[in-house]
Design a protein around this motif. Sequence first.
Motif: not given
Length: 367
Positions: A289-292, A150-153, A182-186, A141-143
């Motif tokens: 929530r997902q990005m800084q 577009d952004v995906v969880d 992304p690595l921290d998110l799984g 995936m690319e987000t």
Amino acid sequence: MNTDMQRRLADVLHHRSAGLEKGDPVSLPLTTSTSFHLPDVQGAPYIYARNGTPTWAAVEAQLALLEDAEVVGFPSGMGAISAALFATLKAGQRVVLPSDGYYVTRVLSEGFLAPLGVDVVQIPTLDYATADFSGAAVVYMETPSNPGLDVVDIADVCARAHAAGAIVIVDNTTMTPLMQRPLDLGADLVVAADTKAPAGHSDALFGHVAGRNSAQMARVRDWRRLSGAVPGSMEAWLLHRGLETLEVRLERMCASAAVIAVRLAEHEAVRALRYPGLPDDPAHALSRRQMQGFGFLIGMTLENATVAERFLERCPYLVRSTSFGGTHSAGERRARWGDAVPEGFVRLSIGVEPVEALWGAMAEALR
């Protein structure tokens, strides 16, 4: 920015300091040698330049600090993407790709993976939120998606993909590890084109793969060594220098993008606008929530192709370039590459120009 990332950024600037001897150069020396003195092979840190060089090692150390993971460098973002895909897939397996992501990844998969017996399935980025990944070996995936933003969880997709037995690869080019992790998110592997913001000056092709699974990363490293897809020392040296200013450049670029996005959203010539930092953008809540940070890319739709091209032609502070993330702002009408966007869609990459001068030129070009 949290304390851990602040420390990592400081380490990026000083990662060589502890090893310096009296009189050593503070700036990374450029090593161009392809061969190394080998009276004995055992214990030699460098053997042949296809295996590794001191300049690669230095830039990989910087990237490893930012990713908090093992990193393997490549001569381009597509070099990194190719390595990640070929290291994790084999004939008879299935890969899920974004149909609205970077188009060259799709071309590679259709032209080379599919003929080798890999089942290539393409779905829109937003459909990852509900997709059934049963039977997939790799979910890629690319987000935010390029160019639609577009952004995906990531955490949710990783959990469902892993439950289905798949490896997850995330293209993090648009955000860099400073703004999305992304690595921290799984995710299992991250790929990125460091040609963009990390190098930052539009003068060096580079890419990397990052991961925390030693077996997966060994496969990636073997792919580089055996395929010969190796970066040049000069490019590695330029990236090393660019990474030292990445934080300050991103701060300026993202701040300017936030200002310009608000003004474009209110402009009568703009038919539609995508920027995750806008409160009414469909990706805003998840991005918070997902990005800084919300990045430096803006998707702007003008009336038609003619109006879009005229805008780009008339704005002196927008380079008409197919890349992004450089110090200079850039714009491109993406439909000319076959992306599934309106003919008047322009991808804007905001650079480090003074924001009011940049906006003034853009506003004048929109009249």
